[in-house]
Every structure is written in structure tokens, then in C-alpha cells.
Motif scaffolding. Structure first.
Motif, PDB file in Angstrom:
ATOM      1  N   ASP B 281       0.819  -1.210   0.000  1.00 26.39           N
ATOM      2  CA  ASP B 281       0.000   0.000   0.000  1.00 26.39           C
ATOM      3  C   ASP B 281       0.856   1.264   0.000  1.00 26.39           C
ATOM      4  N   VAL B 282       0.415   2.251  -0.751  1.00 34.02           N
ATOM      5  CA  VAL B 282       0.946   3.597  -0.549  1.00 34.02           C
ATOM      6  C   VAL B 282      -0.210   4.426  -0.011  1.00 34.02           C
ATOM      7  N   ILE B 283      -0.089   4.846   1.222  1.00 32.33           N
ATOM      8  CA  ILE B 283      -1.161   5.618   1.841  1.00 32.33           C
ATOM      9  C   ILE B 283      -0.751   7.075   1.864  1.00 32.33           C
ATOM     10  N   GLY B 284      -1.529   7.896   1.204  1.00 40.10           N
ATOM     11  CA  GLY B 284      -1.234   9.326   1.188  1.00 40.10           C
ATOM     12  C   GLY B 284      -2.016  10.003   2.290  1.00 40.10           C
ATOM     13  N   ILE B 285      -1.336  10.813   3.076  1.00 39.71           N
ATOM     14  CA  ILE B 285      -2.026  11.539   4.134  1.00 39.71           C
ATOM     15  C   ILE B 285      -1.883  13.024   3.855  1.00 39.71           C
ATOM     16  N   GLY B 286      -2.999  13.635   3.542  1.00 33.57           N
ATOM     17  CA  GLY B 286      -2.986  15.062   3.231  1.00 33.57           C
ATOM     18  C   GLY B 286      -3.404  15.863   4.442  1.00 33.57           C
ATOM     19  N   GLY B 287      -3.379  17.155   4.284  1.00 34.63           N
ATOM     20  CA  GLY B 287      -3.796  18.004   5.385  1.00 34.63           C
ATOM     21  C   GLY B 287      -2.982  19.276   5.392  1.00 34.63           C
ATOM     22  N   VAL B 288      -3.586  20.290   5.967  1.00 37.30           N
ATOM     23  CA  VAL B 288      -2.904  21.569   6.073  1.00 37.30           C
ATOM     24  C   VAL B 288      -1.819  21.439   7.139  1.00 37.30           C
ATOM     25  N   ALA B 289      -0.671  22.056   6.906  1.00 38.28           N
ATOM     26  CA  ALA B 289       0.446  21.949   7.848  1.00 38.28           C
ATOM     27  C   ALA B 289      -0.007  22.306   9.259  1.00 38.28           C
ATOM     28  N   GLY B 290       0.555  21.584  10.223  1.00 37.83           N
ATOM     29  CA  GLY B 290       0.228  21.904  11.604  1.00 37.83           C
ATOM     30  C   GLY B 290      -1.018  21.216  12.118  1.00 37.83           C
ATOM     31  N   ASN B 291      -1.493  20.215  11.390  1.00 37.57           N
ATOM     32  CA  ASN B 291      -2.661  19.477  11.862  1.00 37.57           C
ATOM     33  C   ASN B 291      -2.286  18.132  12.459  1.00 37.57           C
ATOM     34  N   GLY B 292      -1.027  17.985  12.832  1.00 38.20           N
ATOM     35  CA  GLY B 292      -0.595  16.750  13.475  1.00 38.20           C
ATOM     36  C   GLY B 292       0.327  15.899  12.631  1.00 38.20           C
ATOM     37  N   GLN B 293       0.834  16.458  11.529  1.00 44.52           N
ATOM     38  CA  GLN B 293       1.724  15.686  10.657  1.00 44.52           C
ATOM     39  C   GLN B 293       3.016  15.285  11.368  1.00 44.52           C
ATOM     40  N   ASP B 294       3.649  16.274  12.022  1.00 41.46           N
ATOM     41  CA  ASP B 294       4.901  15.985  12.714  1.00 41.46           C
ATOM     42  C   ASP B 294       4.678  14.960  13.811  1.00 41.46           C
ATOM     43  N   GLU B 295       3.553  15.113  14.498  1.00 41.88           N
ATOM     44  CA  GLU B 295       3.267  14.210  15.601  1.00 41.88           C
ATOM     45  C   GLU B 295       3.020  12.794  15.090  1.00 41.88           C
ATOM     46  N   LEU B 296       2.308  12.681  13.964  1.00 48.88           N
ATOM     47  CA  LEU B 296       2.036  11.351  13.415  1.00 48.88           C
ATOM     48  C   LEU B 296       3.355  10.679  13.032  1.00 48.88           C
TER      49      LEU B 296
END
Lengths: 360, 506
Positions: B281-296
Motif C-alpha cells: 500500500d501507498v497511503i497518502g495523508i494530506g492536510g494543512v500543515a500543523g494538523n498533526g503531521q509531525d506528531e504522526l
């Protein structure tokens, strides 16, 4: 306008040249200082740098070099671990005292038993452990409560000094000492003496310092732990990403530097100093900070820096007694050394550009 | 067409060993948004620095408003009506907005007037900004507004913007574009540098494409496809990653009801994240910066530890494992911030190779580092991922951002991980290198690894993902097959409509 420009790579040349340039600058400005004090500048420098090494009485001064240099090198090696990782143990002086007290305590408790094979190793262990435990106080406080290890370790120096005074005047006082403060003389107690060859200044502290240099060198050149220490100091986030546990690193660095300072204290009290006295500590723990930086936190550098620092101490004494230079002038001279080193050090990572006009 | 506002004619600038600009000529009209396109190192920066008076051309002329223009320094350029917003901000975090603006002005008016003018300009151009706020508290987008307002107060004729959107959220991009369109309608010429071709198509009237210092083409972006522009930039057919629907295998990693507090002061905590990662699988996770990307990324890499039962890998609970232990299992990660997080800037590339690869590549034995082997691995990464550097002995900070990114991604991919998590894998990387990185990620998945790509570049995610999910305030939407997702649906997911399944019945 003069501007400093960051180099893309640290300069190899300046990494090695900086200490040498710093020593030369110190000599020039030191000579000027001595001149202004009305002393012959060249002769003063000669007394400091030449006399102890090659002078008429070098048979007396050379052993002193080992005696003064060994604790500086041993303590500075330990400190350099933490300094590389951004962990600031300023309280090596206290760890040095506690190491000496613990080691001396073992020897005094077993006096006058004749069993060097047991007593001296036990003293080494107790000395290392004492310094280690004393350094663990700021370590654990930092890890558990986020306290500042600089303040805690520094404050503990003064606690250790009080403890030293109390021991010298109370519990450890020599019962056959006619009421004079101070413990029995350990260097004359054959099971506890750290001397190997007193006439040449060889004692176990020198051996420990040299072994320490080798181990520290291997640690940084080859071992993952040395790599992690460097990494944690340079890029803490990258270190965490790499898998370095900050808490373990703090405890390791503080513990190791404490143990080395403790060993230095123990070998000093059981050898050159001989006994636990109120004024046993003479500031090695603080001077070692300068030695660590002068040696650019590199084990071999620290070896040379310790030797150089010891030389300025001994040479300073010579200059004081023979030329009547004030003690403060010698201290200023030593301070200059660190000052110039840190100043010239900028050139390792920056280059000086003389620019025309101003860039906004 | 009327007389252009600015004419560049035959600009040439050579540095030792490289010709940065060679005979570059083009015109910019008043009220035109002119795009400057090119790969990393194509000479865009040198060119705008020449216009801004930071670089003196070896030959060639510029005219502004029909008058010869050769600024000796930025002050002269500003006086003539050139303003520039740099990619990296030069602001003092401890000062407030008005003070920062005042510092960049030749003759700042009294503070009270200045604050009023800042408020006026920010209202006129739709750039909400309070002059009394401390810059340290502002987001990247707001900081950029400070820089823009600083420029606008000079009433510039030409505004140069160097990759202005690279730090912005999509909403902030919209605000910025509104402002730029307004400026354009007032007759300000804008020279716009960007890697993002879709943006250029949306905003710019003309584009000049540079390659290796030469102008290789001009086009009207609205009438040219992004692909054509990219091919002009790289000077060949662009290699578009080919997506083979590989067989999806067993579930490798399960994330269930994961919640984690952010270690950062203003970070976003993760809330009840659930995700299964299957082999292939290639799972793409989108989202505006600062919505928990670094934490994930932190939670998956092991930098943030979580309680039992929240993350498992092949049935084994791994939430408590530190990064090294997870790498040993085959879970590798590449964080967004390259300098200082993914790599140590002052260390050599060899040392940086040891940073993450020591376990999987067997670079240490009994704790002793095999520097020869480490160096060889670093060389392999450099060669396979076309990292432009004289050699692995060079410090990471001597590499350009895009090259370091290639090194970081390559270092993880060549460890042959079973799970790879990357955050912003192609950020700041030029088109051909980005395509190579995407292809490498796809190849990895095709070989049976699970890949999670966190990115703000939706085009990128749509291009390579099998499944798409969005992060919004620390919550992860339910992943959906990327194929067939419409822009509207994606927008809803990004906006936090988590119960999409109700509205959308397959």
C-alpha cells in the motif's frame, strides 16, 4: 566593513592552528602585560615556559608537571563527554572532593591493615563511586524534574567543601595528630598510597588519566556512544530521531565525569596531597573546564592542554618566586589563554571578509 | 502592447566554474505576473539577486521605466521601486510587527503613524495583520505578510517573490493570491518564482523558463499544461511515475485508537487515529500543515512513545519501542525538517548515514562503528539518488535543501524497510528529482513494503497513493481509495468531515 561569513565546512586548517595561534597571542599579550607591570617580559615568559621544562631545576619541576597535569586531564576528559552533548557539569570540584573523601574513608577505616591488593582497589572503587554518586544528584534531578544541572552541580561544590571541612576536623581527623586538623597521611600508608614512583611524580592518577585518554579516543572515534554524544550536542532533534535517549545520555555523561573526577580526587589524596585536609581542593575541577575547551573537547587535545595548563601553573610559581610577579598576573595570563582560544576558534567555522559597502 | 515596465537584456553572470546566467533577456509589463521557472540551480536566484542589486552582472543591461537601471546595492533597487520577499524571512521574533517593519525602512515614520499605515495596507490588500503582535507568535503565513507589507509600504513597481507558497497552507495561499491579483490590478508587476506549476498556471500571465542559466523557453501558463512546463524545465521528457496496481498483501501495521500529546508547545495532539497499513500500500495523508503531521511521524518513528495496544507491527505491540528498535523491525521514517531533525547539519554525510542506518545495514558491531562500511553506504545513497556533492565526507549543511532531501529519503529507502513513513518527501526538490523520489517510493511498495506519505502537495498524493486520508486537528479521516476521489471530496476530507461515508455511498 568586516563581516563574518559562515563556512560551508569547518576549516581543517584552523581546527589545528587555532590552539597554536591562541598560545602565541597569549605569549605576546602576556609579555606586554608583564612589561607593563615593570617585569622583564621575555624573561618572565622564559620562566613560565622554559624554566620548568629545560631549566636547571627541571628534575624538580618535571615530576610536578605529571602531578598537576594528571587530575586536570582526568577531570577534563570526563567533562568533555558532557560538554560535547550539551550537558554542563560545572561541579567537578565537588565530585573530586567527594571521591577523595570516599576513597580516603575506605583506607582510614581499614588502617592499619596490610593488604594492598584489597585496600587500594577498594579505594579506587569507592573514589569513583563517590564522584559518580555526587554527579548523579544533578543528573537525576535534571532527568526527573528538569532542573538546571549547571546550578545544581555548582552548588554541590560548596556542599562538598563543607563536608570536607567537617571530615578533616572531625570524623577523619588523625587521632595521633596532636590536635592538628587533617587525617592520617595516606601516602605513607603503604596499602593505600597512590604513588608508583614518587621521585618521578608517577602515581596512579597519571595512569588513570592516560588510560582515560585512550578510552575517550576510542569512544569518539569508533564507538556508537561517542557518536551519539556528539549528535546530541549538535542536533538534539536528530539525536532523538536516531534513537538516543536523552535521559540515559545525561546520566551517562554526568556519571562518567563524576567518576573520573572522583578517581582524580582519590589518587590525589592518597598521593601528592597525602591527607584529607581543609584546603585539600585547589580548584582542579574548575581549571579542568578550561582544559577541556583548550583541548577542543578532543581526548588528545585535552592531554596537551592539561600539560600546557600544568606548565603555566608551575612556571607561574617559578615566575612568582624568582621575579616577584603577582599571582593575579599569572591568573590573568591563564585567562588570556582561554580568551584567545575561544576568539580564534571562531575562524574554524567562520571566515573573515572585508567588504566594501553595506549589504542590507 | 505598451512599452514594458522592465526590460532585461543579455544579462550574464559567471561564477568560478559555473555560468549562473547566460544572455538572459525578457520583459515584464506593468500589471503583469511573470513567472520564473527552473530547476534547482537553473539560475533563478542569481537573476533576481541581480535585479535586486545583490549581484552585479558581468554583462547585459536592465531598464526600468525606459531608464537604464543598474542598482549597486539593494537600497538603490528599493529606491527605484523594486521590492523583494525572500523565501527565508528576516524578522526579529522578539519584536512586534510594526517594529519589524520599521527596521526594514530607510526613514521609518513615527511608530503610531506606522501602525496605522500597516493597518491600512493590510485592510486594502486583504492581509489581516495586527501591527502590535509579537512576530514570534505568528504563523509562517502571517510572518510572510509582515514581509509583504514591508514591501508594499514602499509602493513598489516590481515585486519579486521567491517561492512564497512553500511555507503556506492552502488557505493562506488563497489569501496571498487575492493580494497579488489586487496588486496586479493596480499596475504592480510581479516576478514570481515557484516550483509549483499548478500555482503558476492559476496566477501568472507569462512564464520564462531557465535551464542551466539560459532562457530555454517562454510560455503563457494558462495555455500550457503543467507537464509541458515541467518538460521545458528539465529539458527532456518528464518521467512520470508509473503506477502499477501491485498486489496488496497482509496487514503489516495496525494503528488503533491512537492518541498522543504533542511534545511541542503549540503542537497538535493526535486524537483517536486508526489506520491499517498493508504490504504494497501507498497511503497518502494530506492536510494543512500543523494538523498533526509531525506528531504522526513522531509516533510512528518512535520519537513519541504511546501506551499499549495502540500500534502493532505484525501482531507485536510496538508503541513503547524507541526508534532504533523499530528500525530493527523494519520501520523507517524520514521527517520533514531535514536540517537538525532528519540530518545533523555539521556532521558529514557518512556520519549522517550512521544516524539511522546502523541497525539495518549492520554498521555497528558490539557498539563499534564500521566507518568503512558506513562510508560505502553513504556513497551508495549518493550514487543511487543522484545527490550532488563532492563526496560523503562533506558536511550535511553544505548540501542544498533538495540534495539533502534526496540523501535523507535515499538513506531510508536503501535500508529496505517494511514500513516507510515520509513527511513532505519532495519538498524543495526539483521536478526530475521529485519524480525519481516518487518512483522510488512506488518501487518500494511494489516490492511489498507499506509506505505512508504525508504531504501537503495534493497532486503528489493523488499521483502515488492507493489510499488517501486527511489529517485535521490531529484526527485522521477514514482512508479511501485515491482513485476516483474528486477535488470536492478531498476538500471535505481536509476540512474535517469525517463522516463522509454517510454522504458517500459506494
Amino acid at each position: 566593513m568586516i563581516a563574518l561569513e559562515k563556512r560551508p565546512q569547518p576549516s581543517q586548517f584552523w581546527t589545528f592552528a587555532a590552539p597554536i595561534v591562541a598560545v602565541i597571542l597569549t605569549m605576546i599579550f602576556g609579555a606586554a602585560l608583564f612589561g607593563l607591570l615593570g617585569k622583564p617580559p621575555i624573561e618572565a615568559l622564559g620562566k613560565i615556559f622554559w624554566e620548568p621544562l629545560f631549566g636547571e631545576f627541571n628534575f624538580f619541576y618535571l615530576p610536578q608537571l605529571l602531578i598537576k597535569g594528571a587530575p586536570l586531564v582526568a577531570i577534563a576528559l570526563g567533562l568533555s563527554l558532557g560538554f560535547k552533548a550539551g550537558i554542563w557539569n560545572i561541579g567537578a570540584e565537588g565530585q573530586y572532593i567527594i571521591g577523595a573523601l570516599c576513597g580516603a574513608g575506605v583506607a582510614l577505616a581499614l588502617y592499619p591493615m596490610e593488604a594492598r591488593w584489597l585496600i587500594f582497589p577498594a579505594m579506587l572503587f569507592a573514589g569513583a563511586f563517590g564522584g559518580f554518586a555526587w554527579a548523579m544528584i544533578p543528573g537525576v534531578l535534571r532527568v526527573k524534574f528538569g532542573t538546571n544541572e549547571i546550578l545544581v552541580s555548582l552548588m554541590l561544590v560548596y556542599v562538598a567543601e563543607q563536608l570536607l571541612a567537617s571530615m578533616a576536623l572531625g570524623l577523619m581527623k588523625n587521632p595521633e595528630g596532636f590536635g592538628f586538623p587533617g587525617s592520617r597521611n595516606l601516602s605513607q600508608y603503604s596499602s593505600a598510597s597512590s604513588w608508583i614512583d614518587q621521585s618521578n611524580g608517577m602515581h596512579w592518577g597519571v595512569v588513570i588519566a592516560l588510560i582515560g585518554v585512550i578510552f575517550a579516543y576510542i569512544l569518539f572515534a569508533k564507538h556508537i556512544l561517542g557518536f551519539q554524544i556528539k549528535l546530541a550536542g549538535q542536533a538534539p532533534r536528530a539525536a532523538a530521531f536516531s534513537g538516543v535517549s536523552p535521559a540515559r545520555l545525561i546520566l551517562f555523561c554526568l556519571g562518567t565525569s563524576g567518576a573520573l573526577a572522583g578517581l582524580a580526587g582519590l589518587t590525589e589524596v592518597a598521593g601528592p596531597a597525602g591527607l584529607v585536609s581543609i584546603d585539600f581542593n585547589v580548584g582542579y575541577g574548575f581549571t579542568a573546564i578550561i582544559v577541556a575547551f583548550l583541548g577542543r573537547l578532543h581526548p588528545v587535545g585535552i592531554l596537551f592542554a592539561g600539560a600546557l595548563m600544568a606548565l603555566t601553573y608551575i612556571g607561574g610559581d617559578v615566575a612568582q618566586s624568582s621575579l616577584g610577579l603577582p599571582k593575579a598576573a599569572i591568573q590573568v595570563f591563564q585567562g588570556m589563554l582561554l580568551f584567545f582560544l575561544l576568539g580564534v576558534d571562531v575562524l574554524t567555522n567562520y571566515r573573515v571578509r572585508i567588504k566594501q559597502g553595506v549589504v542590507a | 502592447m505598451t512599452e514594458p515596465l522592465m526590460k532585461l537584456d543579455g544579462l550574464t553572470k559567471a561564477y568560478p566554474g559555473v555560468v549562473a546566467n547566460s544572455d538572459v533577456s525578457f520583459n515584464i509589463a506593468a500589471g503583469e505576473v511573470h513567472a520564473l521557472l527552473g530547476e534547482n540551480g537553473a539560475g533563478k536566484s542569481t537573476l533576481v539577486k541581480t535585479i535586486y542589486g545583490l549581484v552585479k552582472p558581468d554583462s547585459g543591461t536592465m531598464t526600468l521605466d525606459g531608464v537604464p537601471f543598474s542598482p549597486a546595492e539593494p537600497r538603490a533597487a528599493r529606491a527605484a521601486g523594486i521590492a523583494m520577499v525572500f523565501q527565508h524571512f528576516s524578522l526579529f521574533e522578539a519584536l512586534d510587527v510594526a517594529e519589524n517593519v520599521a527596521l526594514g525602512m530607510e526613514n521609518p515614520p513615527p511608530m503610531r503613524d506606522l501602525a496605522q499605515r500597516i493597518t491600512d495596507v493590510s485592510k486594502t490588500y486583504g492581509l489581516p495583520l495586527d501591527p502590535t503582535r509579537i512576530v514570534g507568535d505568528l504563523s509562517a503565513g502571517e510572518r510572510q505578510r509582515v514581509e509583504i507589507i514591508r514591501c508594499l509600504l514602499q509602493d513598489p513597481k516590481v515585486l519579486i517573490m521567491d517561492e512564497p507558497t512553500s511555507v503556506l497552507t492552502p488557505q493562506e495561499v488563497d489569501v496571498l493570491f487575492e493580494t497579488l491579483r489586487k496588486l496586479k490590478s493596480e499596475g504592480t508587476a510581479i516576478l514570481y518564482i515557484s516550483h509549483k506549476l499548478e500555482e503558476i498556471r492559476a496566477l501568472c500571465d507569462h512564464a520564462t523558463v531557465l535551464r542551466l542559466g539560459h532562457v530555454v523557453g517562454t510560455c503563457i501558463p494558462r495555455e500550457t499544461s503543467a507537464r509541458e512546463m515541467a518538460e521545458l524545465m528539465v529539458g527532456g521528457t518528464l518521467h512520470v511515475p508509473n503506477r502499477e496496481a501491485g498486489a496488496v498483501g497482509e496487514t503489516l501495521m495496525k494503528i488503533k485508537g491512537l492518541s498522543a500529546l504533542s511534545p511541542a508547545e503549540f503542537g497538535t495532539s493526535l486524537k483517536d487515529v486508526t489506520l491499517d497499513i498493508r504490504a504494497g500500500d501507498v497511503i497518502g495523508i494530506g492536510g494543512v500543515a500543523g494538523n498533526g503531521q509531525d506528531e504522526l511521524l513522531g509516533v510512528l518513528s518512535g520519537e513519541i512513545r504511546v501506551g499499549p495496544g495502540q500500534i502493532s507491527f505484525l501482531g507485536q505491540d510496538i508503541g513503547h519501542l524507541p526508534p532504533d528498535a523499530r528500525r530493527t523491525l523494519g520501520i523507517c521514517a524520514a521527517p520533514e525538517e531535514r536540517m537538525g531533525h532528519a540530518a545533523a547539519p555539521d556532521m558529514s554525510l557518512t556520519e549522517n548515514a550512521a544516524l539511522t542506518a546502523r541497525k539495518r545495514k549492520g554498521l555497528t558491531k558490539n557498539g563499534f562503528i564500521d566507518w568503512g562500511k558506513t562510508r560505502a553506504f553513504a556513497e551508495e545513497v549518493i550514487e543511487r539518488f543522484d545527490v550532488r556533492t563532492p563526496g560523503p565526507g562533506n558536511a550535511a549543511r553544505s548540501l542544498s535543501g533538495g540534495n539533502l532531501q534526496k540523501f535523507v529519503i535515499g538513506r531510508e529507502i536503501l535500508q529496505d524497510p517494511q514500513i516507510l513513513i515520509v513527511n513532505q518527501p519532495t519538498w524543495g526538490v526539483d521536478a526530475s528529482a521529485a519524480a525519481a523520489i516518487r518512483q522510488a517510493l512506488l518501487d518500494l511498495a511494489a516490492n511489498g513494503a507499506g509506505v505512508i506519505v504525508i504531504s501537503q502537495d495534493l497532486d503528489e498524493l493523488m499521483e502515488i497513493s492507493d489510499l488517501f486520508a486527511a489529517l485535521n486537528e490531529g484526527r485522521l479521516s477514514k482512508p479511501r481509495p485515491a482513485q476516483g476521489l474528486t477535488v470536492d471530496e478531498i476538500g471535505l476530507m481536509l476540512g474535517g468531515a469525517h463522516d463522509m461515508e454517510v454522504a458517500h455511498v459506494d
